[in-house]
Write a protein that holds these residues in place. Structure first.
Motif, mmCIF file in Angstrom:
data_model
loop_
_atom_site.group_PDB
_atom_site.id
_atom_site.type_symbol
_atom_site.label_atom_id
_atom_site.label_comp_id
_atom_site.label_asym_id
_atom_site.label_seq_id
_atom_site.Cartn_x
_atom_site.Cartn_y
_atom_site.Cartn_z
ATOM 1 N N GLU A 14 47.591 33.100 44.805
ATOM 2 C CA GLU A 14 47.086 34.229 45.606
ATOM 3 C C GLU A 14 45.464 34.430 45.400
ATOM 4 O O GLU A 14 45.138 34.982 44.495
ATOM 5 N N PRO A 15 44.687 33.984 46.595
ATOM 6 C CA PRO A 15 43.258 34.107 46.012
ATOM 7 C C PRO A 15 42.825 35.679 45.929
ATOM 8 O O PRO A 15 41.885 35.696 45.096
ATOM 9 N N ASP A 16 43.554 36.358 46.647
ATOM 10 C CA ASP A 16 43.229 37.967 46.420
ATOM 11 C C ASP A 16 43.567 38.510 44.887
ATOM 12 O O ASP A 16 42.492 39.257 44.369
ATOM 13 N N GLU A 17 44.496 37.912 44.322
ATOM 14 C CA GLU A 17 44.643 38.571 43.074
ATOM 15 C C GLU A 17 43.748 37.693 41.937
ATOM 16 O O GLU A 17 43.180 38.365 41.165
ATOM 17 N N VAL A 18 43.261 36.531 42.423
ATOM 18 C CA VAL A 18 41.987 35.912 41.525
ATOM 19 C C VAL A 18 40.799 36.752 41.562
ATOM 20 O O VAL A 18 40.089 36.975 40.715
ATOM 21 N N GLY A 19 40.703 37.146 42.877
ATOM 22 C CA GLY A 19 39.415 38.129 43.201
ATOM 23 C C GLY A 19 39.500 39.465 42.515
ATOM 24 O O GLY A 19 38.412 39.864 42.074
ATOM 25 N N THR A 20 40.647 39.779 42.406
ATOM 26 C CA THR A 20 40.782 41.265 41.827
ATOM 27 C C THR A 20 40.445 41.364 40.201
ATOM 28 O O THR A 20 39.879 41.937 39.750
ATOM 29 N N VAL A 21 40.998 39.972 39.859
ATOM 30 C CA VAL A 21 40.702 39.703 38.310
ATOM 31 C C VAL A 21 39.250 39.505 37.917
ATOM 32 O O VAL A 21 38.742 40.091 36.914
ATOM 33 N N LEU A 22 38.582 38.886 38.906
ATOM 34 C CA LEU A 22 37.156 38.428 38.725
ATOM 35 C C LEU A 22 36.365 39.647 39.073
ATOM 36 O O LEU A 22 35.184 40.151 38.263
ATOM 37 N N ALA A 23 36.893 40.716 39.860
ATOM 38 C CA ALA A 23 36.156 41.904 40.097
ATOM 39 C C ALA A 23 35.993 42.924 38.922
ATOM 40 O O ALA A 23 35.234 43.729 38.795
ATOM 41 N N ARG A 24 37.210 42.567 37.863
ATOM 42 C CA ARG A 24 37.213 43.494 36.985
ATOM 43 C C ARG A 24 36.142 43.263 35.776
ATOM 44 O O ARG A 24 35.667 44.275 35.034
ATOM 45 N N HIS A 25 35.307 42.224 35.888
ATOM 46 C CA HIS A 25 34.241 41.932 34.899
ATOM 47 C C HIS A 25 33.302 43.073 35.118
ATOM 48 O O HIS A 25 32.915 43.324 36.104
ATOM 49 N N VAL A 32 34.425 37.416 46.241
ATOM 50 C CA VAL A 32 35.334 37.042 47.302
ATOM 51 C C VAL A 32 35.809 35.586 47.022
ATOM 52 O O VAL A 32 35.076 34.928 45.939
ATOM 53 N N VAL A 33 37.046 35.321 46.883
ATOM 54 C CA VAL A 33 37.602 34.021 46.518
ATOM 55 C C VAL A 33 38.201 33.390 47.736
ATOM 56 O O VAL A 33 38.855 33.990 48.446
ATOM 57 N N LEU A 34 37.638 32.025 47.980
ATOM 58 C CA LEU A 34 37.900 31.480 49.176
ATOM 59 C C LEU A 34 38.729 30.157 48.625
ATOM 60 O O LEU A 34 38.641 29.564 47.646
ATOM 61 N N VAL A 35 39.612 29.559 49.706
ATOM 62 C CA VAL A 35 40.374 28.142 49.408
ATOM 63 C C VAL A 35 39.527 27.325 50.462
ATOM 64 O O VAL A 35 39.378 27.425 51.618
ATOM 65 N N SER A 49 30.166 35.568 43.795
ATOM 66 C CA SER A 49 30.068 36.872 43.355
ATOM 67 C C SER A 49 28.763 37.361 43.385
ATOM 68 O O SER A 49 27.935 36.460 43.223
ATOM 69 N N ALA A 50 28.590 38.779 43.488
ATOM 70 C CA ALA A 50 27.295 39.176 43.460
ATOM 71 C C ALA A 50 27.210 40.024 42.113
ATOM 72 O O ALA A 50 28.138 40.762 41.642
ATOM 73 N N ILE A 51 26.279 39.516 41.315
ATOM 74 C CA ILE A 51 26.223 40.169 39.910
ATOM 75 C C ILE A 51 25.245 41.286 39.600
ATOM 76 O O ILE A 51 24.424 41.133 40.217
ATOM 77 N N SER A 52 25.382 42.320 38.791
ATOM 78 C CA SER A 52 24.317 43.190 38.147
ATOM 79 C C SER A 52 23.165 42.469 37.275
ATOM 80 O O SER A 52 22.301 42.963 37.317
#
Length: 70
Positions: A14-25, A32-35, A49-52
């Protein structure tokens, strides 16, 4: 399918779940995670991703390729 699962190399993802984990960093501001179609190889996930701050190479998994606009 009614959900957002996709089959990639035999695994349901599920791309949204991968994005959720990525956003935790802590360095990730937004993502956003795309197929994407990878031609004859099938599908692949692409995470944007946009990073700080710019991450060090030691923090990135070997398969990640940072793209900068600087």
């Amino acid at each position: 399918r009614r959900d957002d699962q996709v089959k990639i190399r035999g695994f349901r993802v599920e791309p949204d779940e991968v994005g959720t984990v990525l956003a935790r960093h802590p360095a990730v501001k937004d993502c956003v995670v795309l197929v994407k179609s990878d031609g004859p190889k099938g599908k692949r996930l692409v995470g944007l991703s946009a990073i700080s701050k710019r991450p060090s190479k030691e923090l990135l998994p070997a398969l990640f390729s940072p793209i900068t606009t600087e």
